[in-house]
Motif scaffolding. Structure first.
Motif, PDB file in Angstrom:
ATOM      1  N   LYS A 209      27.730  -5.490  16.069  1.00 26.06           N
ATOM      2  CA  LYS A 209      28.810  -5.208  15.132  1.00 26.06           C
ATOM      3  C   LYS A 209      28.905  -6.251  14.022  1.00 26.06           C
ATOM      4  CE  LYS A 209      31.506  -2.419  15.502  1.00 26.06           C
ATOM      5  NZ  LYS A 209      31.555  -1.043  14.953  1.00 26.06           N
ATOM      6  N   ASP A 210      28.621  -7.508  14.356  1.00 26.02           N
ATOM      7  CA  ASP A 210      28.755  -8.591  13.373  1.00 26.02           C
ATOM      8  C   ASP A 210      27.699  -9.651  13.671  1.00 26.02           C
ATOM      9  OD1 ASP A 210      29.569 -10.373  11.456  1.00 26.02           O
ATOM     10  OD2 ASP A 210      31.434 -10.947  12.459  1.00 26.02           O
ATOM     11  N   PHE A 211      26.449  -9.338  13.354  1.00 22.56           N
ATOM     12  CA  PHE A 211      25.348 -10.249  13.671  1.00 22.56           C
ATOM     13  C   PHE A 211      25.533 -11.600  12.980  1.00 22.56           C
ATOM     14  CE2 PHE A 211      21.186 -12.142  13.487  1.00 22.56           C
ATOM     15  CZ  PHE A 211      20.606 -11.806  14.693  1.00 22.56           C
ATOM     16  N   ASP A 212      25.943 -11.581  11.709  1.00 22.75           N
ATOM     17  CA  ASP A 212      26.122 -12.842  10.984  1.00 22.75           C
ATOM     18  C   ASP A 212      27.185 -13.715  11.651  1.00 22.75           C
ATOM     19  OD1 ASP A 212      24.159 -12.322   9.162  1.00 22.75           O
ATOM     20  OD2 ASP A 212      25.505 -11.876   7.488  1.00 22.75           O
ATOM     21  N   ALA A 215      25.757 -15.214  14.644  1.00 27.98           N
ATOM     22  CA  ALA A 215      24.760 -16.196  14.232  1.00 27.98           C
ATOM     23  C   ALA A 215      25.435 -17.487  13.768  1.00 27.98           C
ATOM     24  CB  ALA A 215      23.886 -15.627  13.116  1.00 27.98           C
ATOM     25  N   TYR A 216      26.529 -17.378  13.017  1.00 30.91           N
ATOM     26  CA  TYR A 216      27.264 -18.565  12.585  1.00 30.91           C
ATOM     27  C   TYR A 216      27.749 -19.358  13.801  1.00 30.91           C
ATOM     28  CZ  TYR A 216      27.565 -16.313   7.962  1.00 30.91           C
ATOM     29  OH  TYR A 216      27.281 -15.714   6.758  1.00 30.91           O
ATOM     30  N   LYS A 217      28.261 -18.626  14.773  1.00 36.35           N
ATOM     31  CA  LYS A 217      28.762 -19.283  15.985  1.00 36.35           C
ATOM     32  C   LYS A 217      27.630 -20.005  16.704  1.00 36.35           C
ATOM     33  CE  LYS A 217      30.918 -18.315  20.441  1.00 36.35           C
ATOM     34  NZ  LYS A 217      31.606 -17.329  21.285  1.00 36.35           N
ATOM     35  N   THR A 218      26.465 -19.355  16.801  1.00 33.06           N
ATOM     36  CA  THR A 218      25.309 -19.975  17.441  1.00 33.06           C
ATOM     37  C   THR A 218      24.924 -21.259  16.727  1.00 33.06           C
ATOM     38  OG1 THR A 218      24.451 -17.815  18.116  1.00 33.06           O
ATOM     39  CG2 THR A 218      22.897 -19.638  18.100  1.00 33.06           C
ATOM     40  N   MET A 219      24.868 -21.210  15.407  1.00 28.34           N
ATOM     41  CA  MET A 219      24.478 -22.378  14.625  1.00 28.34           C
ATOM     42  C   MET A 219      25.468 -23.528  14.809  1.00 28.34           C
ATOM     43  SD  MET A 219      21.621 -21.586  13.138  1.00 28.34           S
ATOM     44  CE  MET A 219      21.389 -22.682  11.731  1.00 28.34           C
TER      45      MET A 219
END
Length: 294
Positions: A209-212, A215-219
């Motif tokens: 639903k919200d890959f970005d 991804a921000y959270k992962t980074m």
């Protein structure tokens, strides 16, 4: 009857809706003991609103919803989906039935880091096709030519990677860059739900639903947990991420280790027929070594 016994009796009585449950005397006393009487009604209203907008949460145990929300309140984070600080995410536990887990959003990471007073600069962003000239991982130098002439065009451009950096108030700096392919591999490895989405063409997980956003959270998690300064609040939030918060404050983790940030979830916008069954387990050795068992 003690407060603890009253709460245990209430928890086992699934006839209570969330509003009725939160307005019981024993539960209100627990809420007031944690956050204070003057903010009790505001807290109750916020949780009722969050549950009412997500039908899947209405099937979770009331105590798991309350415990997750009390943790968010203790961190001074909002349960509002619009703010994205944290989410209460439904899971099927084979023993307890449907329970709500606490999931920290990337904006929650930013809030807690800023609040610590240790970060002079902190940023994370998607890098679009044609913008990256180079990234030197040894010296952590990067050159990006941002598409500043047309932000609408930039928004529609394909994402090729993600960049995150911080600078502490003492001058220490750290930066990381992951390609889109690297992030995809991470998501597939650590989120069985996302892998099923890819295989079946569905969009049930936050990764879909919200890959970005994921991804921000992962980074941010990779950056801050490995090289940043973490306040007690930030350590507690990371330690509680993707956990069921028990009544006694202990945590049980779902699909979680020191780098896992996602498991199969239901969003408000898209509800599958059933919540993914996931076994609840204790922290892995890596998780315990990094964050402690608490």
């Amino acid at each position: 009857m003690s407060v603890q016994n009253s709460l245990t009796k209430s928890k086992s009585n699934q006839r209570f809706g969330i509003t009725a449950y939160l307005t019981q005397d024993a539960v209100k006393q627990q809420i007031n003991n944690v956050i204070g009487g003057k903010d009790g009604q505001r807290f109750i209203s916020a949780i009722v609103s969050a549950v009412n907008t997500n039908p899947a949460l209405q099937e979770c145990t009331n105590q798991s919803i309350l415990s997750g929300a009390l943790l968010g309140e203790s961190l001074k984070l909002s349960p509002s989906p619009q703010l994205g600080h944290y989410y209460l995410v439904p899971f099927n536990d084979r023993e307890k039935g449907k329970v709500a887990t606490f999931q920290l959003g990337y904006k929650g990471y930013i809030q807690l880091a800023i609040r610590s007073g240790q970060y002079k600069k902190l940023n994370v962003m998607a890098i679009k096709e044609g913008e990256l000239e180079y990234f030197d991982p040894l010296n952590e130098d990067i050159k990006i030519n941002l598409m500043v002439d047309s932000w609408d065009e930039r928004e529609e451009a394909p994402t090729i990677g993600y960049y995150a950096f911080f600078e502490l108030t003492n001058g220490f700096r750290k930066a990381i860059y992951w390609s889109r392919k690297q992030m995809e591999s991470h998501a597939v490895k650590y989120s069985p739900g996302y892998k099923r989405d890819l295989d079946k063409g569905t969009k049930y997980t936050f990764w879909s639903k919200d890959f970005d956003g994921m991804a921000y959270k992962t980074m941010l998690r990779q950056l801050i947990s490995k090289w940043g300064i973490m306040s007690i609040e930030l350590q507690n939030a990371i330690d509680s991420d993707m956990a069921v918060i028990n009544e006694d404050g202990t945590k049980e983790y779902v699909e979680n280790d020191d780098s896992v940030i996602d498991a199969e979830v239901q969003t408000v916008e898209s509800q599958p027929d059933s919540v993914q069954e996931a076994s609840v387990q204790q922290p892995t050795d890596a998780h315990a070594a990094l964050f402690g068992n608490n």
